[in-house]
Design an enzyme around this catalytic site. Structure first.
Site, PDB file in Angstrom:
ATOM      1  N   ARG A   1      -0.506  -7.615 -21.618  1.00 42.91           N
ATOM      2  CA  ARG A   1      -1.316  -7.278 -22.793  1.00 42.91           C
ATOM      3  C   ARG A   1      -0.627  -6.262 -23.704  1.00 42.91           C
ATOM      4  O   ARG A   1      -1.034  -6.094 -24.863  1.00 42.91           O
ATOM      5  CB  ARG A   1      -2.697  -6.760 -22.363  1.00 42.91           C
TER       6      ARG A   1
ATOM      7  N   PRO B   1       0.806  -1.222   0.000  1.00 39.74           N
ATOM      8  CA  PRO B   1       0.000   0.000   0.000  1.00 39.74           C
ATOM      9  C   PRO B   1       0.842   1.276   0.000  1.00 39.74           C
ATOM     10  O   PRO B   1       0.340   2.330  -0.389  1.00 39.74           O
ATOM     11  CB  PRO B   1      -0.819  -0.109   1.300  1.00 39.74           C
TER      12      PRO B   1
ATOM     13  N   GLU C   1       1.325  -7.924   8.514  1.00 37.65           N
ATOM     14  CA  GLU C   1       1.372  -6.486   8.761  1.00 37.65           C
ATOM     15  C   GLU C   1       2.424  -5.759   7.943  1.00 37.65           C
ATOM     16  O   GLU C   1       2.575  -4.559   8.071  1.00 37.65           O
ATOM     17  CB  GLU C   1       1.626  -6.221  10.250  1.00 37.65           C
TER      18      GLU C   1
END
Length: 260
Positions: free
Chosen positions: A154, A89, A116
């Site tokens: 892709r 994150p 964590e």
């Protein structure tokens, strides 16, 4: 391209790597995909890969030894160091531009965490990139890694049936994609824009460009700050901004009048 994924749950990737566009790219030999369970590199009899954080606190932290050992086992001493990507994150927000950058590499290694977080020495001394797919927290790095891998693969030559498809996508040129239509030309009274049925390629391209600008202005105006616009397109955007502001003001005045 070769992509290695370090994960505690390699079974999560089986469906994604074996189906759809990625599965076909794998069959064609355009991309080699490999998962590694870094628990196999734990250096203790219980095969633990996490421990309590120094200084106290809730949760568990991934230990450095298994992850370092797994990465070092993947990379031969005589080969160039690949991009080693930590999914977390705290990382840089993943974008189409980052996908293009990674698609130019010959090899990528992804590290998917749980618990964590990671021992800080993994960030400082092992990885080259830290990526996040958004400002929210998931149970692990596997799903974000799948998202990034899909966006990168892709873009590789030969993966999509129509090579121009990827370059018309939203974000590829810094704008959102224009509206698309297909048969029937009329559905429940909703008609396809006449210009798309005209066969006039110049007019069609002009319409698509303007629709792309309008959709970006209405939904993601922040993207226009970095877009490469002509002076005419900049004037068009400013005129639309003024019109939208006028309509918004008129709407507020109508609501106020109704309230009276």
């Amino acid at each position: 391209m070769r992509i290695d994924v370090l994960t505690l749950f390699p079974e999560m990737f089986e469906g994604v790597f074996g189906a759809s566009i990625i599965g076909k790219a794998r069959e064609k030999g355009i991309v080699e995909l490999n998962t590694v369970n870094f628990r196999d590199y734990a250096n203790n009899k219980h095969n633990t890969v996490d421990d309590y954080p120094y200084g106290g606190g809730s949760g568990m932290v991934l230990k450095p030894e298994p992850i370092f050992a797994a990465v070092e086992d993947l990379i031969r001493p005589d080969e160039p160091r690949p991009r080693i990507i930590l999914m977390c994150p705290q990382g840089e927000t993943f974008t189409q531009r980052k996908a293009e950058e990674l698609a130019a590499e010959r090899r990528l290694v992804f590290i998917c965490g749980h618990y964590e977080g990671y021992d800080e020495r993994i960030r400082e001394h092992l990885v080259t990139d830290e990526l996040s797919i958004g400002d929210y927290v998931l149970t692990g790095g596997e799903l974000p890694a799948m998202v990034v891998i899909d966006a990168v693969v892709r873009l590789l030559p030969g993966v999509l049936g129509n090579e121009s498809s990827a370059w018309a996508d939203s974000f590829q040129a810094g704008l959102l994609e224009y509206p698309q239509y297909t048969r029937p030309a009329s559905f429940r009274g909703w008609d396809v824009p006449e210009v798309l049925l005209s066969g006039h390629h110049g007019r069609i391209e002009e319409w698509r460009r303007r629709q792309s600008l309008l959709r970006t202005l209405r939904r993601r105006p922040d993207l226009l700050e970095q877009a490469d616009l002509t002076p005419e397109e900049q004037r068009f955007i400013e005129e639309e901004r003024r019109r939208m502001a006028s309509e918004s003001l008129s709407g507020r005045e109508t609501e106020r009048d109704r309230g009276q």
